[in-house]
Write a protein that holds these residues in place. Structure first.
Motif, mmCIF file in Angstrom:
data_model
loop_
_atom_site.group_PDB
_atom_site.id
_atom_site.type_symbol
_atom_site.label_atom_id
_atom_site.label_comp_id
_atom_site.label_asym_id
_atom_site.label_seq_id
_atom_site.Cartn_x
_atom_site.Cartn_y
_atom_site.Cartn_z
ATOM 1 N N ALA A 60 1.539 4.027 4.233
ATOM 2 C CA ALA A 60 1.854 2.697 3.707
ATOM 3 C C ALA A 60 1.488 1.625 4.716
ATOM 4 C CB ALA A 60 3.330 2.613 3.327
ATOM 5 N N ALA A 61 1.892 1.838 5.976
ATOM 6 C CA ALA A 61 1.561 0.871 7.024
ATOM 7 C C ALA A 61 0.059 0.841 7.277
ATOM 8 C CB ALA A 61 2.301 1.218 8.305
ATOM 9 N N SER A 62 -0.577 2.016 7.239
ATOM 10 C CA SER A 62 -2.011 2.089 7.490
ATOM 11 C C SER A 62 -2.816 1.368 6.410
ATOM 12 C CB SER A 62 -2.438 3.561 7.566
ATOM 13 O OG SER A 62 -3.813 3.673 7.846
ATOM 14 N N ILE A 63 -2.429 1.584 5.155
ATOM 15 C CA ILE A 63 -3.143 0.942 4.044
ATOM 16 C C ILE A 63 -2.929 -0.566 4.065
ATOM 17 C CG2 ILE A 63 -3.211 0.742 1.530
ATOM 18 C CD1 ILE A 63 -2.557 3.758 1.445
ATOM 19 N N THR A 64 -1.677 -0.993 4.298
ATOM 20 C CA THR A 64 -1.397 -2.423 4.357
ATOM 21 C C THR A 64 -2.155 -3.077 5.496
ATOM 22 O OG1 THR A 64 0.828 -1.935 3.531
ATOM 23 C CG2 THR A 64 0.447 -4.135 4.407
ATOM 24 N N ARG A 65 -2.159 -2.407 6.639
ATOM 25 C CA ARG A 65 -2.893 -2.931 7.799
ATOM 26 C C ARG A 65 -4.378 -3.044 7.493
ATOM 27 N NH1 ARG A 65 -6.187 -0.416 11.245
ATOM 28 N NH2 ARG A 65 -6.393 -1.188 13.396
ATOM 29 N N ALA A 66 -4.934 -1.988 6.903
ATOM 30 C CA ALA A 66 -6.365 -1.985 6.614
ATOM 31 C C ALA A 66 -6.726 -3.069 5.604
ATOM 32 C CB ALA A 66 -6.780 -0.617 6.082
ATOM 33 N N ALA A 67 -5.872 -3.261 4.603
ATOM 34 C CA ALA A 67 -6.142 -4.304 3.615
ATOM 35 C C ALA A 67 -6.123 -5.682 4.248
ATOM 36 C CB ALA A 67 -5.108 -4.220 2.488
ATOM 37 N N ALA A 68 -5.097 -5.946 5.074
ATOM 38 C CA ALA A 68 -5.007 -7.252 5.734
ATOM 39 C C ALA A 68 -6.166 -7.464 6.703
ATOM 40 C CB ALA A 68 -3.668 -7.373 6.467
ATOM 41 N N GLY A 69 -6.469 -6.436 7.498
ATOM 42 C CA GLY A 69 -7.536 -6.562 8.481
ATOM 43 C C GLY A 69 -8.910 -6.722 7.856
ATOM 44 N N SER A 70 -9.205 -5.928 6.845
ATOM 45 C CA SER A 70 -10.511 -6.030 6.196
ATOM 46 C C SER A 70 -10.664 -7.354 5.454
ATOM 47 C CB SER A 70 -10.698 -4.859 5.230
ATOM 48 O OG SER A 70 -10.790 -3.643 5.925
ATOM 49 N N ALA A 71 -9.578 -7.799 4.814
ATOM 50 C CA ALA A 71 -9.630 -9.093 4.137
ATOM 51 C C ALA A 71 -9.952 -10.209 5.118
ATOM 52 C CB ALA A 71 -8.308 -9.369 3.427
ATOM 53 N N THR B 28 -3.779 -7.833 11.744
ATOM 54 C CA THR B 28 -3.399 -6.413 11.735
ATOM 55 C C THR B 28 -2.398 -6.021 12.807
ATOM 56 O OG1 THR B 28 -5.255 -5.825 13.189
ATOM 57 C CG2 THR B 28 -5.640 -5.739 10.809
ATOM 58 N N ALA B 29 -2.152 -6.872 13.787
ATOM 59 C CA ALA B 29 -1.293 -6.493 14.916
ATOM 60 C C ALA B 29 0.072 -5.951 14.471
ATOM 61 C CB ALA B 29 -1.131 -7.664 15.881
ATOM 62 N N PRO B 30 0.824 -6.662 13.602
ATOM 63 C CA PRO B 30 2.133 -6.111 13.201
ATOM 64 C C PRO B 30 2.015 -4.778 12.464
ATOM 65 C CG PRO B 30 1.970 -8.446 12.664
ATOM 66 C CD PRO B 30 0.597 -7.988 13.032
ATOM 67 N N PHE B 31 1.053 -4.668 11.554
ATOM 68 C CA PHE B 31 0.875 -3.425 10.811
ATOM 69 C C PHE B 31 0.432 -2.293 11.728
ATOM 70 C CE2 PHE B 31 -0.164 -6.952 7.888
ATOM 71 C CZ PHE B 31 0.862 -6.783 6.982
ATOM 72 N N ASP B 32 -0.378 -2.618 12.729
ATOM 73 C CA ASP B 32 -0.866 -1.605 13.651
ATOM 74 C C ASP B 32 0.278 -1.011 14.463
ATOM 75 O OD1 ASP B 32 -2.953 -0.098 14.534
ATOM 76 O OD2 ASP B 32 -3.605 -1.504 16.074
ATOM 77 N N VAL B 33 1.172 -1.873 14.934
ATOM 78 C CA VAL B 33 2.325 -1.394 15.709
ATOM 79 C C VAL B 33 3.215 -0.501 14.854
ATOM 80 C CG1 VAL B 33 4.454 -2.107 16.882
ATOM 81 C CG2 VAL B 33 2.320 -3.335 17.304
ATOM 82 N N VAL B 34 3.526 -0.951 13.626
ATOM 83 C CA VAL B 34 4.406 -0.182 12.745
ATOM 84 C C VAL B 34 3.754 1.144 12.374
ATOM 85 C CG1 VAL B 34 5.516 -0.127 10.480
ATOM 86 C CG2 VAL B 34 5.557 -2.215 11.841
ATOM 87 N N LYS B 35 2.463 1.135 12.047
ATOM 88 C CA LYS B 35 1.754 2.360 11.690
ATOM 89 C C LYS B 35 1.788 3.365 12.831
ATOM 90 C CE LYS B 35 -2.351 2.984 12.598
ATOM 91 N NZ LYS B 35 -3.818 2.980 12.824
ATOM 92 N N THR B 36 1.538 2.895 14.048
ATOM 93 C CA THR B 36 1.536 3.786 15.199
ATOM 94 C C THR B 36 2.921 4.362 15.455
ATOM 95 O OG1 THR B 36 -0.266 2.516 16.197
ATOM 96 C CG2 THR B 36 0.989 3.955 17.652
ATOM 97 N N ARG B 37 3.963 3.516 15.354
ATOM 98 C CA ARG B 37 5.327 4.004 15.566
ATOM 99 C C ARG B 37 5.696 5.059 14.524
ATOM 100 N NH1 ARG B 37 8.596 0.444 18.635
ATOM 101 N NH2 ARG B 37 7.214 -0.618 20.110
ATOM 102 N N LEU B 38 5.336 4.834 13.266
ATOM 103 C CA LEU B 38 5.669 5.789 12.207
ATOM 104 C C LEU B 38 4.956 7.120 12.417
ATOM 105 C CD1 LEU B 38 5.620 3.506 9.036
ATOM 106 C CD2 LEU B 38 7.615 4.625 10.037
ATOM 107 N N MET B 39 3.684 7.057 12.797
ATOM 108 C CA MET B 39 2.922 8.288 12.989
ATOM 109 C C MET B 39 3.460 9.091 14.164
ATOM 110 S SD MET B 39 -1.007 7.193 12.240
ATOM 111 C CE MET B 39 -1.581 6.942 10.546
#
Length: 338
Positions: free
Chosen positions: A181-192, A228-239
């Motif tokens: 979820a965090a990875s997809i949200t991050r990727a969507a925000a970053g790519s946009a 992507t910074a906030p999503f990247d941190v959350v994604k990394t913590r979750l993984m």
């Protein structure tokens, strides 16, 4: 250098045009991933509060997770960089310009011009977000293996071992989509942010202008990292939290004496899992929103931007390599400028 890499597309599209675009994007990103991989490791260590020094990360020959990272870059960036131009052309016309819905033609000229620009920008943002989200979902297992190895290279022998061990120890194939979820949200925000800014900068200066590539790379770097910074941190913590939780549960299942295995180390693992994901030591992590709440509550709002500087320092040279290579590979494969 930039001028040499840019050239107009041939008038007649070659066969397998979309596949050529995907291959050009993936090859450019994979080369940059391998060359700048130590900076990616440093960013992950900073996000997970690892005490590893810059010297320890940057000046070592071991590159745990590099294979998964390169394969992910080939697939993920190939999809988002390759699909973006094709989908954008479908929505905005063959030239990728500012083609607006026909209903806007009935509006006054000034309003029509304004809404046409808004329509053009909005389409680029939506297309960029969609391409990033699709690529992130499909490539989450590779991203997960890379992240686990970056934080603790001793946990798995290599990238393939990580992809096999994670589902075996952590509840099946669904474990490969931990943090999705965090990875997809991050990727969507970053790519946009990244693809729309890069494309708009090139559109204002000309598709084959060398300075447009350089300016687009610089502007899109700031946009991507900030988004992507906030999503990247959350994604990394979750993984990483999923890794700790999976190891503890695996060890406890194999044990015949729970007290024997309820060591101080495992209690620390469970506490780390709970703190990183916003859940409890006995329950599964609540996911994206729970992790955001936990990070903001325990470390403050700006903890969501931990690793921003390493991420920027990594991404800036990456974009300065990826986008010229992308343009060159597109020319070599007959698809022309991005």
């Amino acid at each position: 250098l930039f001028a040499v890499l840019i050239k107009p597309r041939a008038a007649t599209p070659p066969p397998f045009f979309a596949l050529r675009e995907i291959l050009a994007g993936g090859a450019a990103a994979a080369l940059a991933e391998v060359a700048l991989y130590p900076l990616e490791v440093l960013k992950v260590r900073r996000q997970t509060r690892d005490a590893a020094s810059y010297r320890q990360v940057l000046f070592t020959w071991r590159r745990a997770g590099a294979f998964a990272g390169a394969l992910r870059a080939l697939a993920y960036h190939g999809l988002r960089l390759g699909l973006f131009p094709s989908i954008k052309r479908l929505l905005l016309g063959g030239s990728g310009g500012s083609s607006a819905p026909w209903v806007l033609t009935y509006l006054p000229a000034a309003l029509h011009a304004l809404l046409s620009k808004v329509w053009s920008v909005a389409n680029r943002v939506v297309v960029g977000a969609a391409c990033g989200a699709v690529g992130a979902f499909l490539c989450n297992p590779l991203d997960l293996a890379k992240t686990r190895l970056q934080r603790d290279a001793s946990r798995y022998r290599n990238s393939v071992d990580a992809l096999v061990t994670i589902p075996a120890r952590e509840g099946g194939l669904k474990a490969l989509w931990v943090g999705a979820a965090a990875s997809i949200t991050r990727a969507a925000a970053g790519s946009a942010a990244q693809l729309s800014t890069y494309d708009l900068v090139k559109a204002t200066r000309g598709r084959t202008d060398a300075l447009a590539v350089l300016a687009g790379a610089l502007v899109s770097t700031v946009a991507y990292v900030s988004a992507t910074a906030p999503f990247d941190v959350v994604k990394t913590r979750l993984m990483v939290a999923g890794s700790a939780s999976g190891e503890v549960h695996h060890n406890l299942r194999r044990s015949t004496d729970a007290k024997k295995h309820d060591s101080s180390e495992e209690r620390r693992e469970r506490r780390y899992t709970a703190q990183s994901s916003g859940g409890s030591a006995d329950n599964s992590p609540p996911g994206l929103l729970g992790a955001v709440r936990a990070i903001c509550r325990d470390e403050g709002f700006f903890a969501l931007f931990a690793g921003w500087v390493p991420a920027f320092l990594r991404l800036l040279p990456t974009t300065l390599v990826v986008f010229p290579l992308l343009e060159r590979f597109r020319v070599m494969l007959g698809t022309g400028a991005f």
